[in-house]
Design an enzyme around this catalytic site. Structure first.
Site, short mmCIF file in Angstrom:
data_model
loop_
_atom_site.label_atom_id
_atom_site.label_comp_id
_atom_site.label_asym_id
_atom_site.label_seq_id
_atom_site.Cartn_x
_atom_site.Cartn_y
_atom_site.Cartn_z
N TYR A 163 -11.49 -10.83 18.11
CA TYR A 163 -12.67 -11.02 18.98
C TYR A 163 -12.55 -10.09 20.17
CZ TYR A 163 -10.14 -13.74 22.54
OH TYR A 163 -9.28 -14.14 23.53
N CYS A 164 -13.70 -9.88 20.81
CA CYS A 164 -13.68 -8.99 21.98
C CYS A 164 -14.57 -9.60 23.06
CB CYS A 164 -14.13 -7.59 21.59
SG CYS A 164 -15.70 -7.55 20.70
N ARG A 165 -15.43 -8.80 23.68
CA ARG A 165 -16.20 -9.33 24.81
C ARG A 165 -17.40 -10.15 24.38
NH1 ARG A 165 -15.52 -3.57 27.74
NH2 ARG A 165 -13.63 -4.03 28.90
#
Lengths: 220, 220
Positions: free
Chosen positions: B179-181
């Site tokens: 996952y990221c932002r």
DNA sequence: CAAGTATTCAAGTGAGTGCTATAATATTGC
DNA sequence: GCAATATTATAGCACTCACTTGAATACTTG
């Protein structure tokens, strides 16, 4: 790395900003609140806004290109309406955030309801309970057409101009609760002030058709 | 009648429009998303945005006068942060509404994740369950500072530049979830593409720190 | 078909906005 | 105190926006 994503991000946030730009004008925000009550024609919106028809039409065009509203013709009128319930939720979010962040707005609203005769508004949950057991006389003081489009269950339509006539000779001990378009509408305040002058127990609520837990087209 | 309320309404909607205006620029929306990850300095924001420091400072000033962000000094840096969780909720609302209303935005996002190697994102509820029973290896591919500020429970910090090194000689059969932002960040996509090239089972999720059900400062 | 009406289009004006470039203002570290 | 650095202020430019005014369009109704 970050640079290679730049073009895509610019496009994405550009799209989101289309919606943001639509929310950047006081007039357009007021239009969205009005359309949250009921679909309306350009002319009617212009009258409510106190703006010219041409100007109102231009704002509607912007809301339309941002997909917040849509229109269809009925007879010689063009009727505008919110594109989806998501739009009402969006404007509610923006207004909620504004109230949470801007002390000026809270102060301004208190100034509107600051008269000592304006009692505290009845909270939504209490209203729910009181209406359920028929302990209050709930009146909808918006124009009749808005009542017809959608109203709180159990409410009686008493448009502001009909108020005096409706309560002439009123003698019931049941307290009156008045509601209107919502937070930024003063109709309920005016109604309660009038009723107090008549010696009738009355209170306003900030609940509106927007806040009520709606089952689809349950217009009890 | 309606006319006598005009001035007050103009003021009220003028205040709400202050918030609306702040949301009317792609740059400012991106800033709000970035600050939703972690407080950042002007310089850092400018680098992420690919904009000049002066321009970034000006946008921050506007966000500041609309009370969406606040700042404090740390050493020689001025650190900006969201004024309250209400701001993160607001930007989420605007983005949700944009996705619901603008087909262009949906298409644009699909274009960003349209490569056949980009599997469907893992839905939030499934992620919750899989993490709870330790059935996946959850990696946070954002910069280490953002992980340090706040991350999903059970996640391991693997900033994108460290990805190759971290998975050198990886032989576990456990699938990786990156996952990221959030929705408008391509880091997780890039990570999954790389891992697929290495023959590692991997999937991205659009969940982010914004979506996780947070108990206060539980940074498990 | 003609008149009337609701709405939109088009042009013009003044104000505001986004961006750049340059200068000014801290504040830290020596 | 002086140099270095992070940030903000200022001025100028092109552009957009809100509003007004006057004309054009489209549709209904007689």
């Amino acid at each position: 790395m970050s640079d290679s994503h730049r073009g895509w991000k610019d496009e994405v946030y550009g799209q989101v900003a289309r919606v943001g730009k639509a929310l950047a004008s006081p007039r357009r925000l007021e239009i969205l609140d009005l359309l949250g009550q009921e679909p309306k024609s350009v002319e009617e919106l212009a009258r409510e806004l106190g703006a010219s028809v041409a100007n109102t039409s231009q704002h509607l065009r912007q809301l339309s290109t941002a997909r917040l509203v849509r229109s269809h013709k009925r007879g010689t009128y063009v009727i505008y309406e919110l594109a989806s319930p998501a739009v009402a939720a969006l404007t509610a979010s923006v207004e909620d955030a504004s109230e949470a962040l801007l002390l000026e707005l809270v102060a301004l609203r208190q100034r509107g309801f600051g008269d000592p005769t304006d009692a505290d508004p009845l909270p939504l949950d209490q209203l729910h309970a009181l209406v359920a057991c028929q302990a209050v006389y709930l009146i909808d003081v918006r124009p009749a057409a808005e009542y017809a489009a959608r109203h709180l269950p159990g409410a009686v339509s008493v448009p502001l101009p009909m108020l005096a006539e409706h309560f002439r000779g009123w003698s019931s001990p049941m307290p009156v609760v008045a509601y209107c378009r919502g937070r930024y509408c003063l109709y309920a305040r005016d109604a309660v002030r009038f009723l107090h002058q008549q010696g009738i127990r009355a209170r306003r609520t900030e609940a509106s058709v927007r806040d009520w837990p709606w089952e689809e087209s349950a217009t009890g």
